[in-house]
Every structure is written in C-alpha cells, then in structure tokens.
Design a protein around this motif. Sequence first.
Motif, PDB file in Angstrom:
ATOM      1  N   TRP A  54       0.833  -1.218   0.000  1.00 22.89           N
ATOM      2  CA  TRP A  54       0.000   0.000   0.000  1.00 22.89           C
ATOM      3  C   TRP A  54       0.861   1.259   0.000  1.00 22.89           C
ATOM      4  O   TRP A  54       0.623   2.187  -0.781  1.00 22.89           O
ATOM      5  CB  TRP A  54      -0.920  -0.020   1.211  1.00 22.89           C
ATOM      6  CG  TRP A  54      -1.934   1.078   1.249  1.00 22.89           C
ATOM      7  CD1 TRP A  54      -3.156   1.109   0.625  1.00 22.89           C
ATOM      8  CD2 TRP A  54      -1.823   2.329   1.959  1.00 22.89           C
ATOM      9  NE1 TRP A  54      -3.811   2.293   0.910  1.00 22.89           N
ATOM     10  CE2 TRP A  54      -3.024   3.056   1.722  1.00 22.89           C
ATOM     11  CE3 TRP A  54      -0.841   2.882   2.777  1.00 22.89           C
ATOM     12  CZ2 TRP A  54      -3.250   4.314   2.279  1.00 22.89           C
ATOM     13  CZ3 TRP A  54      -1.059   4.145   3.327  1.00 22.89           C
ATOM     14  CH2 TRP A  54      -2.248   4.847   3.071  1.00 22.89           C
ATOM     15  N   TYR A  82      -2.649   1.165  -9.755  1.00 19.83           N
ATOM     16  CA  TYR A  82      -3.176   0.263  -8.735  1.00 19.83           C
ATOM     17  C   TYR A  82      -2.244  -0.937  -8.552  1.00 19.83           C
ATOM     18  O   TYR A  82      -1.649  -1.424  -9.515  1.00 19.83           O
ATOM     19  CB  TYR A  82      -4.575  -0.216  -9.132  1.00 19.83           C
ATOM     20  CG  TYR A  82      -5.553   0.917  -9.286  1.00 19.83           C
ATOM     21  CD1 TYR A  82      -6.243   1.417  -8.187  1.00 19.83           C
ATOM     22  CD2 TYR A  82      -5.760   1.511 -10.528  1.00 19.83           C
ATOM     23  CE1 TYR A  82      -7.129   2.480  -8.328  1.00 19.83           C
ATOM     24  CE2 TYR A  82      -6.650   2.571 -10.679  1.00 19.83           C
ATOM     25  CZ  TYR A  82      -7.325   3.047  -9.571  1.00 19.83           C
ATOM     26  OH  TYR A  82      -8.199   4.102  -9.712  1.00 19.83           O
ATOM     27  N   VAL A 100      -5.662  -5.197  -6.864  1.00 22.18           N
ATOM     28  CA  VAL A 100      -6.662  -4.404  -6.135  1.00 22.18           C
ATOM     29  C   VAL A 100      -6.888  -3.121  -6.915  1.00 22.18           C
ATOM     30  O   VAL A 100      -6.071  -2.203  -6.869  1.00 22.18           O
ATOM     31  CB  VAL A 100      -6.209  -4.104  -4.695  1.00 22.18           C
ATOM     32  CG1 VAL A 100      -7.253  -3.246  -3.974  1.00 22.18           C
ATOM     33  CG2 VAL A 100      -5.967  -5.409  -3.935  1.00 22.18           C
ATOM     34  N   LEU A 104      -8.266   2.767  -1.901  1.00 16.15           N
ATOM     35  CA  LEU A 104      -8.701   2.508  -0.533  1.00 16.15           C
ATOM     36  C   LEU A 104      -7.704   3.082   0.471  1.00 16.15           C
ATOM     37  O   LEU A 104      -6.496   3.159   0.201  1.00 16.15           O
ATOM     38  CB  LEU A 104      -8.815   0.996  -0.293  1.00 16.15           C
ATOM     39  CG  LEU A 104      -9.748   0.219  -1.230  1.00 16.15           C
ATOM     40  CD1 LEU A 104      -9.570  -1.278  -1.014  1.00 16.15           C
ATOM     41  CD2 LEU A 104     -11.193   0.627  -0.995  1.00 16.15           C
ATOM     42  N   PHE A 109      -7.819  -1.264   2.703  1.00 16.89           N
ATOM     43  CA  PHE A 109      -6.997  -2.055   1.787  1.00 16.89           C
ATOM     44  C   PHE A 109      -6.571  -3.367   2.430  1.00 16.89           C
ATOM     45  O   PHE A 109      -6.634  -4.427   1.799  1.00 16.89           O
ATOM     46  CB  PHE A 109      -5.763  -1.256   1.366  1.00 16.89           C
ATOM     47  CG  PHE A 109      -4.787  -2.052   0.533  1.00 16.89           C
ATOM     48  CD1 PHE A 109      -4.973  -2.219  -0.823  1.00 16.89           C
ATOM     49  CD2 PHE A 109      -3.686  -2.662   1.135  1.00 16.89           C
ATOM     50  CE1 PHE A 109      -4.082  -2.967  -1.587  1.00 16.89           C
ATOM     51  CE2 PHE A 109      -2.791  -3.410   0.389  1.00 16.89           C
ATOM     52  CZ  PHE A 109      -2.996  -3.565  -0.977  1.00 16.89           C
ATOM     53  N   TYR A 112      -9.613  -5.689   2.516  1.00 17.22           N
ATOM     54  CA  TYR A 112     -10.038  -6.118   1.183  1.00 17.22           C
ATOM     55  C   TYR A 112      -8.999  -7.040   0.545  1.00 17.22           C
ATOM     56  O   TYR A 112      -9.336  -8.095  -0.006  1.00 17.22           O
ATOM     57  CB  TYR A 112     -10.272  -4.902   0.301  1.00 17.22           C
ATOM     58  CG  TYR A 112     -10.690  -5.247  -1.116  1.00 17.22           C
ATOM     59  CD1 TYR A 112     -12.028  -5.399  -1.442  1.00 17.22           C
ATOM     60  CD2 TYR A 112      -9.736  -5.436  -2.111  1.00 17.22           C
ATOM     61  CE1 TYR A 112     -12.417  -5.725  -2.729  1.00 17.22           C
ATOM     62  CE2 TYR A 112     -10.108  -5.767  -3.398  1.00 17.22           C
ATOM     63  CZ  TYR A 112     -11.446  -5.904  -3.704  1.00 17.22           C
ATOM     64  OH  TYR A 112     -11.814  -6.242  -4.984  1.00 17.22           O
ATOM     65  N   ALA A 113      -7.726  -6.653   0.622  1.00 16.76           N
ATOM     66  CA  ALA A 113      -6.674  -7.415  -0.043  1.00 16.76           C
ATOM     67  C   ALA A 113      -6.558  -8.817   0.543  1.00 16.76           C
ATOM     68  O   ALA A 113      -6.396  -9.800  -0.194  1.00 16.76           O
ATOM     69  CB  ALA A 113      -5.341  -6.681   0.082  1.00 16.76           C
TER      70      ALA A 113
END
Length: 208
Positions: A54, A82, A100, A104, A109, A112-113
């Motif tokens: 991230w 992304y 992803v 986010l 993130f 979700y990831a």
Amino acid sequence: MKQIDVLTWERREAYDFFSQLKDPFWTASFTLDITEARQYARWHGCSLYLVLVWTLSNAVNKVENLRYAIKDGKPVLLDRRYPSYTDLHENSTQFHIVTVHEDLDLPSFLQYASMHSNAQNTFMEMDKEGNDLIYLSCLPWLDLTHVESEGPEDKDDAVPRLTWGRYREENQRVYITLSMSVNHRFADGIHLAMFQNAFHQEMQDLLH
C-alpha cells in the motif's frame, strides 16, 4: 486520464530518443527504511507485506513520471496506478497474482486485499490486467540486492516493477533493498529519487 500534448511536453526529446531503443527499460536497486511500516504492522496485528504494498503504491502515485503510460500509441498521464502483487495461499509454494483496482485507505486495503487473496482460486485475474498497474513482489527468503525483471516485449509497457527481499535490522532501524524497473521513455534517476522521498514521507505519515 490526461492526454499529453507532445509538442509542448518538456520530456519530448527524451521520450523521442528512448523510443528509438528496442529495450528502453532500466532497473535500479536502492535502500528503503521501513521501520514505521513494521511498527504499524506490529501494533495493528496485520501483514507487513500488505502495508508495504500500500505505501509503495502510494509513493509511486505521488510521482507524475511514474504515472505516464501509452494509450493508442500516444503518451497519457494516468489519474492513478493500482497494485498488482504476488501472494501465497497458506501451505502453498505456488504464488498467485492479486490485483486491487480500488482506491482505498490503509485499513480498508488490508481487509479487502486479505479477503480477496484468500478467495482467489486462479493464478491471476486477466480482466484486471491493464496499463494502470504497479507490479510488486517480495522474496522474503533471500537477502536480495538486485533483480532483473522479466523483460516486457512491448516497449510501450510503462508499468513500474518493484521487488524486494528479506528485511534487515541495523541500529534499531529496519531496511529493505528495493529493485525498481521503469521505462526510460518516461522516468529517469531523479524520478526514482522523488519516489524514495515520497516513500519516506509515507512512513512518517503512517504513525501520525
């Protein structure tokens, strides 16, 4: 996405020069201090790898030259790139590629990831492939000093490729060596230095 006016673009000559090369890609390896990322991962009980995915992706997006791409044969400036990164299912030695394609914040993130990777049952999701990605990978088993990525066959490929290895501790700080491959038609050494500065700022922002 913004179309580039090549006639007034300050990079026009460099772009034209490197466009003549069959292989305009180049790689540099350099050190990043990831101490704050590890602190964040420990405090929140989350994956250091995903925190790095991230923060590294955010740093890439803060450097305009790393968001240049080719669309329909012409240079464009992407709104955002992304992360598309390698991951392993538990008890597996075969990696898969997780993409992803959402903008986010870090807690979202991470959630979700992790869920997306665990649910993915294919090597990669081809419908998410595109020129607006960042390819990221980690080799945590190796004291990595340099990586040469598989060479893109298309010189219009401008996707940044980031790879790092096992982290090391020195004087209570934590470091990785990052190898970063870019298309010289768009990015020079100064832009990788700008990326490094942007990443260090990401580290400072993590704990505030």
